[in-house]
Design a protein around this motif. Structure first.
Motif, mmCIF file in Angstrom:
data_model
loop_
_atom_site.group_PDB
_atom_site.id
_atom_site.type_symbol
_atom_site.label_atom_id
_atom_site.label_comp_id
_atom_site.label_asym_id
_atom_site.label_seq_id
_atom_site.Cartn_x
_atom_site.Cartn_y
_atom_site.Cartn_z
ATOM 1 N N ARG A 124 2.101 8.212 -40.106
ATOM 2 C CA ARG A 124 2.619 6.931 -40.585
ATOM 3 C C ARG A 124 1.950 6.593 -41.914
ATOM 4 N N ARG A 125 2.720 6.731 -42.985
ATOM 5 C CA ARG A 125 2.210 6.447 -44.323
ATOM 6 C C ARG A 125 2.496 5.001 -44.707
ATOM 7 N N GLY A 126 1.663 4.487 -45.579
ATOM 8 C CA GLY A 126 1.795 3.099 -46.007
ATOM 9 C C GLY A 126 1.315 2.114 -44.973
ATOM 10 N N VAL A 127 0.483 2.578 -44.034
ATOM 11 C CA VAL A 127 -0.036 1.730 -42.947
ATOM 12 C C VAL A 127 -1.559 1.754 -43.001
ATOM 13 N N GLU A 128 -2.167 0.585 -42.988
ATOM 14 C CA GLU A 128 -3.631 0.500 -43.061
ATOM 15 C C GLU A 128 -4.208 -0.155 -41.818
ATOM 16 N N ALA A 129 -5.385 0.318 -41.430
ATOM 17 C CA ALA A 129 -6.111 -0.284 -40.311
ATOM 18 C C ALA A 129 -6.824 -1.530 -40.810
ATOM 19 N N VAL A 130 -6.757 -2.615 -40.025
ATOM 20 C CA VAL A 130 -7.406 -3.869 -40.426
ATOM 21 C C VAL A 130 -8.315 -4.435 -39.344
ATOM 22 N N GLY A 131 -8.283 -3.854 -38.156
ATOM 23 C CA GLY A 131 -9.150 -4.331 -37.085
ATOM 24 C C GLY A 131 -9.451 -3.234 -36.098
ATOM 25 N N LEU A 132 -10.636 -3.291 -35.476
ATOM 26 C CA LEU A 132 -11.028 -2.253 -34.518
ATOM 27 C C LEU A 132 -11.990 -2.830 -33.504
ATOM 28 N N THR A 133 -11.688 -2.619 -32.229
ATOM 29 C CA THR A 133 -12.617 -2.936 -31.147
ATOM 30 C C THR A 133 -12.599 -1.767 -30.176
ATOM 31 N N GLN A 134 -13.713 -1.569 -29.492
ATOM 32 C CA GLN A 134 -13.758 -0.487 -28.514
ATOM 33 C C GLN A 134 -14.501 -0.930 -27.270
ATOM 34 N N ASP A 135 -14.153 -0.269 -26.149
ATOM 35 C CA ASP A 135 -14.853 -0.499 -24.898
ATOM 36 C C ASP A 135 -15.153 0.863 -24.274
#
Length: 497
Positions: A124-135
């Motif tokens: 998926r191009r033109g898509v940016e990550a803006v948040g991240l949480t992990q468990d």
């Protein structure tokens, strides 16, 4: 965690679609894992800086069926000219590729992008990550179209693991608030594509310098009546400006001619860029279920051409371990990624830094000493081959467990096989058991372990999916099974008993 309505489940989410990310994605998709790549730029960056693909990286590409096509896009060089009479000869490398391939990184990007796409990765191009949480069970990543602030356009992904391959300014590293210790070491370096009519080098790579400037030339275009195309790198101690200052053609011509000690006949200048160089490395390559690779984990001087190559080799080490853990292996297998690759990244950082500092020496006595010692060291075959193998990645090894066979941790690429080169055998991904010439067992082992036969008198070998030796022993020694179990896990091992 409460799952949003539009959440996309995936085994592995790769953030960053450069050569490192595409290697991870292609490998995991080839193993049958669901993998999505988020790349914030809508198309491949046409102005990427790397241009040297080393022998070990070519071996990795060959094991994915991509080396031959890439070789057709550039030219190969067996010699690197350093300083005055110092010549590094790559022609003695223990590899099917005893040279460096000079081709713009865009060609590597395209080759590995096709690999990932054909293997089944969701890109998926033109898509940016803006948040991240992990468990304890996974990672949730929020993404959006690049630069689009509309919350309605956001999407979430729920991944069992995330691999950050998003470069020196890694968003994932920032979202995790990870330290990236180090410092800037070289400012106002200029890269350019130049067509020359009177270059001092027609093939190979040439580095030349004075106390005030350096110039580097790598031939990658065919020579014709109008000259030959080169990738150039120049630096001027007396012209240190911000990266945003435009690069003038006159600047490139003047510095290049001064460094080479002659008018090299610049007939045309294509793409160019100004940048600064830093030396940085994250303390840990793994943070819970997030792993970092390539420039997201380490950056260093471009002198020596280590960046892209080290990153692709990171990816080759990591991808099969992720597949193993996803298939039931002990989670501790992923810790070996940091244990094996962090020292390699640190070594690449130091090696490129030392070379950069040697190139930019200002003191006349130090330069004289350098120009005398370097040719002398490289005149000894053993020293020459160690330096060349370290630069090319072919002589790098991983630490072996105490009491293990001396071959454990070395690459098996050059073991002669009746079935062809190991990289050809590994185009079907997985483990390989190398047995003696007279082994009567089937060539395809249980659970997809490929059994092949060596044509010399060496020991039997258990070869990891990345081409490195996990176990070595005599014919008939079945202890390789316990080694394989430590990596693959009891869930898989039950199927071969």
């Amino acid at each position: 965690m409460h799952a949003p309505a539009n959440e996309v489940p995936v085994d592995v989410l790769v953030v960053g679609g450069g050569p490192v990310g595409m290697t991870v994605a292609g490998d995991l998709a080839a193993y049958g894992r669901s993998v999505t790549v988020l790349e914030k730029w809508p198309r491949i960056n046409p102005s990427s800086r790397a241009f040297a693909t080393m022998a070990r990286t070519l071996e990795i590409l060959d094991s994915r069926g991509r080396a031959d096509d890439l070789l057709a896009t550039g030219s190969t060089a067996t010699r690197v000219s350093l300083f005055r009479r110092a010549r590094l000869d790559l022609g003695h490398l223990r590899s099917h590729y005893p040279y460096v391939l000079v081709t713009p990184q865009t060609n590597v990007d395209q080759a590995l992008g096709r690999y990932a796409l054909e293997a089944g990765a969701d890109i998926r191009r033109g898509v940016e990550a803006v948040g991240l949480t992990q468990d304890a069970n996974g990672v949730r990543v929020t993404a959006r179209p690049k630069g689009d602030p509309d919350p309605a356009r956001q999407q979430t992904f729920r991944a069992r693991y995330v691999v950050a391959c998003d470069g020196a300014h890694s968003t994932v590293r920032s979202l995790l608030d990870l330290p990236f210790p180090g410092r800037a070491v070289l400012s106002s370096v200029v890269l350019a594509d130049v067509r020359l009519t009177d270059s001092p080098v027609r093939e190979g790579l040439l580095l030349s310098n004075t106390p005030h400037v350096f110039g580097f030339l790598a031939a990658y275009g065919r020579e014709d009546a109008g000259g030959q195309w080169f990738r150039s790198m120049t630096w001027d101690r007396g012209h240190q400006v911000e990266d945003s200052v435009p690069v003038g053609d006159d600047e490139i011509v003047a510095v290049l001619n001064q460094a080479m000690g002659r008018d090299v006949g610049v007939a045309e200048i294509g793409w160019h860029s100004r940048f600064h160089s830093e030396e940085r490395q994250v303390p840990r390559y793994r943070v819970g279920r997030v792993l970092l690779a390539g420039d997201a984990a380490h950056i260093h001087s471009p002198v020596g051409g280590q960046g892209m190559n080290t990153g692709i080799q990171d990816a080759a080490n990591l991808s099969w371990k992720l597949d193993a853990v996803l298939g039931g292996a002990d989670d501790a297998v992923l810790d070996t990624y940091h244990a094996e690759r962090h020292p390699i990244g640190r070594r690449a950082l130091r090696r490129s830094g030392l070379l950069m500092r040697a190139v930019t020496l200002r003191s006349a006595p130090a330069r004289v000493l350098r120009d005398r010692i370097a040719p002398l060291l490289l005149s000894f075959p053993r020293t020459r081959d160690r330096i060349a193998g370290s630069l090319a990645g072919t002589e790098l090894r991983y630490r072996r467990p105490r009491g293990a066979h001396p071959l454990v941790g070395t690459r098996a690429t050059e073991v002669p096989l009746a079935e062809g080169r190991l990289t050809e055998v590994q185009r079907r991904p997985g483990w390989v058991l190398v047995t003696g010439q007279n082994d009567p067992q089937a060539r395809t082992g249980p659970d997809g372990i490929r059994r092949v036969h060596r044509t010399d008198a060496g020991p039997c070998l258990l070869v990891r999916p990345d081409g490195y030796i996990a176990w070595a022993g005599p014919e008939g020694d079945g202890t390789w099974v316990s080694t394989w179990e430590r990596w693959a896990g009891p869930a898989r091992i039950e199927r071969i008993r």
